[in-house]
Design a protein around this motif. Structure first.
Motif: not given
Length: 156
Positions: A68-72, A95-99
């Motif tokens: 699972m990819q999660v943000d910071q 700063y790369s939510p589009e990923l």
């Protein structure tokens, strides 16, 4: 911020206003290759709710090992976070939510289900979000087309 109002001299105009902000938080996980997803609408965005969501994802995708990819966000990396054995969290670059495939789900919900909406209550918003999430979940091909990025295809 209150704005000016016309009134006779010596009379203070009454301009009632009442701003109420209510919040709810939507958690979602997507399996792009399969076109599957699961989601929960929870009362807050914190470690306790993230633990609840991870347990939900773990049981929903029990036969998979989930990366699972999660943000910071702080609750994604808290010491109290309980990560089930079939889940591994990886941090996406700052700063790369589009990923993150889930960001495209949020964009779809905003554009198709919440645009130009002036809801009378939070319940109306929750109903619209649920409708949108259910529609996406019921349409694996559409979900796959929104989330199965080329860089995922090269490793799956």
């Amino acid at each position: 911020m209150p704005r000016g109002a016309l009134a006779p001299p010596g009379v203070r105009p009454q301009a009632p206003h009442h701003i109420v902000r209510e919040y709810t938080h939507v958690y979602a996980a997507v399996a792009p290759a399969e076109g599957k997803m699961t989601s929960l609408i929870l009362r807050s965005a914190d470690t306790e709710m993230m633990n609840l969501f991870l347990e939900h994802v773990s049981s929903t995708f029990a036969k998979y090992f989930v990366v699972m990819q999660v943000d910071q966000a702080g609750w994604h990396h808290a010491k109290e976070l309980k990560i089930p054995g079939n889940i591994r969290l990886i941090a996406q670059p700052a700063y790369s939510p589009e990923l993150n495939p889930v960001e495209h789900v949020w964009e779809e919900l905003r554009e198709k289900h919440l645009a130009n909406l002036a809801p009378a209550s939070l319940d109306v918003v929750i109903d619209k979000v649920c409708d949108g999430l259910n529609q996406l979940e019921a349409d694996p091909q559409r979900l796959r087309s929104m989330t199965y990025f080329p860089h995922f295809r090269s490793v799956s």
